[in-house]
Design an enzyme around this catalytic site. Sequence first.
Site, PDB file in Angstrom:
ATOM      1  N   ASP A   1       0.826  -1.221   0.000  1.00  0.00           N
ATOM      2  CA  ASP A   1       0.000   0.000   0.000  1.00  0.00           C
ATOM      3  C   ASP A   1       0.857   1.267   0.000  1.00  0.00           C
ATOM      4  O   ASP A   1       0.450   2.300   0.534  1.00  0.00           O
ATOM      5  CB  ASP A   1      -0.964   0.049   1.210  1.00  0.00           C
ATOM      6  CG  ASP A   1      -1.875  -1.151   1.264  1.00  0.00           C
ATOM      7  OD1 ASP A   1      -2.424  -1.518   0.208  1.00  0.00           O
ATOM      8  OD2 ASP A   1      -2.049  -1.723   2.352  1.00  0.00           O
TER       9      ASP A   1
ATOM     10  N   LYS B   1       2.330   1.923  -5.094  1.00  0.00           N
ATOM     11  CA  LYS B   1       2.995   1.335  -6.268  1.00  0.00           C
ATOM     12  C   LYS B   1       2.159   1.515  -7.522  1.00  0.00           C
ATOM     13  O   LYS B   1       2.681   1.687  -8.611  1.00  0.00           O
ATOM     14  CB  LYS B   1       3.257  -0.170  -6.053  1.00  0.00           C
ATOM     15  CG  LYS B   1       4.266  -0.449  -4.967  1.00  0.00           C
ATOM     16  CD  LYS B   1       4.522  -1.933  -4.810  1.00  0.00           C
ATOM     17  CE  LYS B   1       3.326  -2.703  -4.293  1.00  0.00           C
ATOM     18  NZ  LYS B   1       2.897  -2.338  -2.930  1.00  0.00           N
TER      19      LYS B   1
ATOM     20  N   LYS C   1       0.294   3.991  -8.515  1.00  0.00           N
ATOM     21  CA  LYS C   1       0.502   5.284  -9.173  1.00  0.00           C
ATOM     22  C   LYS C   1       1.860   5.319  -9.891  1.00  0.00           C
ATOM     23  O   LYS C   1       1.972   5.829 -11.003  1.00  0.00           O
ATOM     24  CB  LYS C   1       0.437   6.419  -8.137  1.00  0.00           C
ATOM     25  CG  LYS C   1       0.806   7.734  -8.781  1.00  0.00           C
ATOM     26  CD  LYS C   1       0.740   8.923  -7.882  1.00  0.00           C
ATOM     27  CE  LYS C   1       1.479  10.061  -8.576  1.00  0.00           C
ATOM     28  NZ  LYS C   1       1.400  11.319  -7.891  1.00  0.00           N
TER      29      LYS C   1
ATOM     30  N   ASN D   1      -4.054 -12.088  -3.989  1.00  0.00           N
ATOM     31  CA  ASN D   1      -4.052 -11.440  -2.665  1.00  0.00           C
ATOM     32  C   ASN D   1      -3.522 -10.012  -2.764  1.00  0.00           C
ATOM     33  O   ASN D   1      -3.398  -9.325  -1.761  1.00  0.00           O
ATOM     34  CB  ASN D   1      -3.196 -12.241  -1.665  1.00  0.00           C
ATOM     35  CG  ASN D   1      -1.771 -12.464  -2.157  1.00  0.00           C
ATOM     36  OD1 ASN D   1      -1.501 -12.353  -3.339  1.00  0.00           O
ATOM     37  ND2 ASN D   1      -0.877 -12.796  -1.263  1.00  0.00           N
TER      38      ASN D   1
ATOM     39  N   GLY E   1      -3.576  -6.038  -4.742  1.00  0.00           N
ATOM     40  CA  GLY E   1      -4.670  -5.185  -5.214  1.00  0.00           C
ATOM     41  C   GLY E   1      -4.167  -3.858  -5.710  1.00  0.00           C
ATOM     42  O   GLY E   1      -3.316  -3.233  -5.081  1.00  0.00           O
ATOM     43  N   HIS E   2      -4.634  -3.463  -6.860  1.00  0.00           N
ATOM     44  CA  HIS E   2      -4.289  -2.155  -7.417  1.00  0.00           C
ATOM     45  C   HIS E   2      -5.565  -1.489  -7.888  1.00  0.00           C
ATOM     46  O   HIS E   2      -6.434  -2.151  -8.443  1.00  0.00           O
ATOM     47  CB  HIS E   2      -3.428  -2.302  -8.669  1.00  0.00           C
ATOM     48  CG  HIS E   2      -1.995  -2.580  -8.383  1.00  0.00           C
ATOM     49  ND1 HIS E   2      -1.270  -1.909  -7.447  1.00  0.00           N
ATOM     50  CD2 HIS E   2      -1.153  -3.454  -8.961  1.00  0.00           C
ATOM     51  CE1 HIS E   2      -0.032  -2.368  -7.452  1.00  0.00           C
ATOM     52  NE2 HIS E   2       0.064  -3.313  -8.355  1.00  0.00           N
TER      53      HIS E   2
ATOM     54  N   GLN F   1       2.767  -6.216  -2.700  1.00  0.00           N
ATOM     55  CA  GLN F   1       3.116  -6.128  -1.254  1.00  0.00           C
ATOM     56  C   GLN F   1       4.424  -5.343  -1.047  1.00  0.00           C
ATOM     57  O   GLN F   1       4.709  -4.450  -1.840  1.00  0.00           O
ATOM     58  CB  GLN F   1       3.182  -7.534  -0.655  1.00  0.00           C
ATOM     59  CG  GLN F   1       1.825  -8.227  -0.575  1.00  0.00           C
ATOM     60  CD  GLN F   1       1.631  -9.351  -1.551  1.00  0.00           C
ATOM     61  OE1 GLN F   1       2.562  -9.908  -2.071  1.00  0.00           O
ATOM     62  NE2 GLN F   1       0.394  -9.697  -1.824  1.00  0.00           N
TER      63      GLN F   1
ATOM     64  N   THR G   1       3.844 -12.362   3.793  1.00  0.00           N
ATOM     65  CA  THR G   1       3.087 -13.061   2.775  1.00  0.00           C
ATOM     66  C   THR G   1       3.838 -14.363   2.482  1.00  0.00           C
ATOM     67  O   THR G   1       4.859 -14.640   3.123  1.00  0.00           O
ATOM     68  CB  THR G   1       2.907 -12.156   1.535  1.00  0.00           C
ATOM     69  OG1 THR G   1       1.919 -12.722   0.688  1.00  0.00           O
ATOM     70  CG2 THR G   1       4.207 -11.961   0.758  1.00  0.00           C
TER      71      THR G   1
ATOM     72  N   THR H   1      -9.174  -1.463   1.490  1.00  0.00           N
ATOM     73  CA  THR H   1      -9.935  -1.229   0.262  1.00  0.00           C
ATOM     74  C   THR H   1     -11.193  -2.086   0.193  1.00  0.00           C
ATOM     75  O   THR H   1     -12.242  -1.607  -0.222  1.00  0.00           O
ATOM     76  CB  THR H   1      -9.069  -1.518  -1.003  1.00  0.00           C
ATOM     77  OG1 THR H   1      -7.784  -1.958  -0.570  1.00  0.00           O
ATOM     78  CG2 THR H   1      -8.931  -0.324  -1.884  1.00  0.00           C
TER      79      THR H   1
ATOM     80  N   ASP I   1       2.105  14.728   0.613  1.00  0.00           N
ATOM     81  CA  ASP I   1       1.022  15.677   0.903  1.00  0.00           C
ATOM     82  C   ASP I   1       0.275  15.322   2.189  1.00  0.00           C
ATOM     83  O   ASP I   1      -0.273  16.192   2.867  1.00  0.00           O
ATOM     84  CB  ASP I   1       0.040  15.736  -0.280  1.00  0.00           C
ATOM     85  CG  ASP I   1      -0.471  14.353  -0.661  1.00  0.00           C
ATOM     86  OD1 ASP I   1       0.369  13.474  -0.972  1.00  0.00           O
ATOM     87  OD2 ASP I   1      -1.697  14.134  -0.623  1.00  0.00           O
TER      88      ASP I   1
ATOM     89  N   SER J   1       6.015  12.114  -4.896  1.00  0.00           N
ATOM     90  CA  SER J   1       4.589  12.147  -5.203  1.00  0.00           C
ATOM     91  C   SER J   1       3.846  12.965  -4.142  1.00  0.00           C
ATOM     92  O   SER J   1       3.991  12.716  -2.950  1.00  0.00           O
ATOM     93  CB  SER J   1       4.058  10.709  -5.259  1.00  0.00           C
ATOM     94  OG  SER J   1       2.669  10.709  -5.393  1.00  0.00           O
TER      95      SER J   1
HETATM   96  P1  GDP Z   1      -0.092  -0.233  -3.721  1.00  0.00           P
HETATM   97  O1  GDP Z   1      -0.692  -1.327  -2.905  1.00  0.00           O
HETATM   98  O2  GDP Z   1       1.310   0.067  -3.334  1.00  0.00           O
HETATM   99  O3  GDP Z   1      -0.261  -0.438  -5.187  1.00  0.00           O
HETATM  100  O4  GDP Z   1      -0.873   1.059  -3.311  1.00  0.00           O
HETATM  101  P2  GDP Z   1      -1.969   1.806  -4.150  1.00  0.00           P
HETATM  102  O5  GDP Z   1      -1.450   2.102  -5.512  1.00  0.00           O
HETATM  103  O6  GDP Z   1      -3.247   1.081  -4.005  1.00  0.00           O
HETATM  104  O7  GDP Z   1      -1.990   3.215  -3.375  1.00  0.00           O
HETATM  105  C1  GDP Z   1      -2.671   3.440  -2.226  1.00  0.00           C
HETATM  106  C2  GDP Z   1      -3.497   4.704  -2.361  1.00  0.00           C
HETATM  107  O8  GDP Z   1      -2.664   5.858  -2.283  1.00  0.00           O
HETATM  108  C3  GDP Z   1      -4.262   4.838  -3.669  1.00  0.00           C
HETATM  109  O9  GDP Z   1      -5.568   5.249  -3.342  1.00  0.00           O
HETATM  110  C4  GDP Z   1      -3.524   5.940  -4.418  1.00  0.00           C
HETATM  111  O10 GDP Z   1      -4.376   6.691  -5.252  1.00  0.00           O
HETATM  112  C5  GDP Z   1      -3.021   6.794  -3.289  1.00  0.00           C
HETATM  113  N1  GDP Z   1      -1.802   7.601  -3.583  1.00  0.00           N
HETATM  114  C6  GDP Z   1      -0.701   7.228  -4.287  1.00  0.00           C
HETATM  115  N2  GDP Z   1       0.225   8.219  -4.256  1.00  0.00           N
HETATM  116  C7  GDP Z   1      -0.309   9.239  -3.509  1.00  0.00           C
HETATM  117  C8  GDP Z   1       0.176  10.516  -3.086  1.00  0.00           C
HETATM  118  O11 GDP Z   1       1.291  10.946  -3.371  1.00  0.00           O
HETATM  119  N3  GDP Z   1      -0.668  11.256  -2.291  1.00  0.00           N
HETATM  120  C9  GDP Z   1      -1.903  10.826  -1.927  1.00  0.00           C
HETATM  121  N4  GDP Z   1      -2.634  11.620  -1.157  1.00  0.00           N
HETATM  122  N5  GDP Z   1      -2.384   9.637  -2.310  1.00  0.00           N
HETATM  123  C10 GDP Z   1      -1.584   8.831  -3.082  1.00  0.00           C
END
Ligand code: GDP
Length: 430
Positions: A18, A21, A23, A43, A45-46, A228, A243, A303, A337, A419
Site C-alpha cells: 500500500d 505502487k 501510481k 491477494n 490489489g491495485h 506487497q 506473505t 480497500t 502531501d 509524489s
Molecule cells: P499499492 O498497494 O502500493 O499499489 O498502493 P496503491 O497504488 O493502491 O496506493 C494506495 C493509495 O494511495 C491509492 O488510493 C492511491 O491513489 C493513493 N496515492 C498514491 N500516491 C499518492 C500521493 O502521493 N498522495 C496521496 N494523497 N495519495 C496517493
Amino acid sequence: MNSYPSNITAIVGAQWGDEGKGKITDFFAGDSDYVVRFHGGNNAGHTIIVDGITFKLHLIPSGIVYGTPTSVIGNGVVVDPKALLDEIAYIKEKGVCPKLMVSDRAHVIMPYHIVLDSALSGHQGQLAAGSTRRGIAPVYADKMFRNGIRMVDLLEPDVFQEKLEKGYSFAKGLIEKSLGKFLEITLEDIFSAYLSYGKQLSEYICDTSVELYNAHKSGKSILFEGAQGISLDVDHGVYPFTTSSNTAAGHISTGTGVSFREVGRIIGVVKAYLSRVGESPLPSEIQDNEAETLREKGGEYGTTTGRPRRVGWLDLVQVRQAVRVNGLTEIALTKLDVLNGFDELPVCIAYDVKGNKIKEMPASLTSYRKAKPIYKILSGWGDLTDNVWNKGYDALPQTLKHYINFIESEVECPIKIVSVGPQRHETIIR
Ligand code: GDP
C-alpha cells in the site's frame, strides 16, 4: 535513450505494501511493451484510473488497462483460474481486450488450498499472518512439497488426473485428520471444473520466460510489477507475519525466468509514513489522535474491508533493508502531501533493543517485539499548495527538501520521484 543499463525496470514495495505502487507503475506501464508480475497471487490489489475509468485488479498486471503492453503472469505467481477468468471478463466488460500471457509453469490454486488456508489461520493463533484466505500459503507449500498443479497440467487431462489424485488426498488428510475440518468438494468435481478453466485459458498459457527473453533481445521494454512490500517478503520480512512469496526484486529471476543481470532500474516505492494491515510488532506505530489524523488524511482504510489500518512514522530501518536487499537504484517517495500541516515529523532511524542501538531489521522476533524507535525529529513544511510544488523541486520549502535529503543520506539511495497527490500530474521528477 535513457541512461540505464537496460530497458528493464522493476517497481517494488519498500515497506508493508500500500505504498502507492499503483501510481508509480502507472507512470511507466503505458510506455512498456510488457508488464510482468513475478510473485504472489490474487491477494494483491491495485486501483488504476485511466481516462476516468476505474479498474480494480488483483491478479492481472496493471499494464492490462493501457491496451498497448502485453501483461504477463510469470511462473512465480500462483493462479486461481476462476479468479483469473472473472478478472478477464471484468476487463472485457470495461471495453479492454486483454493482451495477456500466463506462464505454463505457474502453480494453480485449487479449492482445497482455500479450505486449508482458512483452517490454518485458525490453527496459527497469535502467529497468524492475517491471511486473505485465498489459498496462497497452501499453494506455495504444495509447490515445495512437489504436490503442485501447474497451468500446463490443466491442458493435459491424464497428467492432471494423476497429479490431482496426489494433491487432493494429501490436502484432504491435512484438512480432516490434522485440522479437524471437512473438505466437501469431491475430486471429480474439481477435475471437471478445472479442465474447463484450462480450456478457457488455453489461449493465454505459454512459455513466458522464452517470450520475455526474445522480447528483451529485440529491444522491447519490460516492467516488473511487485506486489506487497519488503517487510512482507517470506525470507527478508518480519516472519511469520509475512506473505507467502518473495516480494524482493531478486525473485524476478526465479519468478519469471528473466535473469536478474538484465534488470537496469529498480525503483522502491516508499510512503512518507507507515501503514500496516495485519499483525506483527510495528515499532514506530502511533496511536490516538495523531494516528487518527494520519489515517484520515492518508485514507488508510482497507480497500475491501474498510477497516482502519495501523499507522506510524516512517521507519528508515525498514527502508534501509529495502535498499540493500532489492538493490534499489532509486526511491519513489509517495504521499508527502499527507504530512502537510504537521509541525514536527519524527523519523525512525534505528531501534533501541534492550539498550543496544540497532540499525538493521532483526531476525529475532524477541528483539523486534522489544524494539523501541529512536527518532530524529524533523521540521514540518506547513501546507504544500499546488502553486508551490508545480514549480518543480527547487521551489519546494527548505524543510521538505531537508526531509528528502535526510532520508537519502540515511538509507544511501537517491529519491528521484516525489509524489504529492494521487493523480499522475501530482508528481515531481528530480
Ligand atoms: P499499492 O498497494 O502500493 O499499489 O498502493 P496503491 O497504488 O493502491 O496506493 C494506495 C493509495 O494511495 C491509492 O488510493 C492511491 O491513489 C493513493 N496515492 C498514491 N500516491 C499518492 C500521493 O502521493 N498522495 C496521496 N494523497 N495519495 C496517493
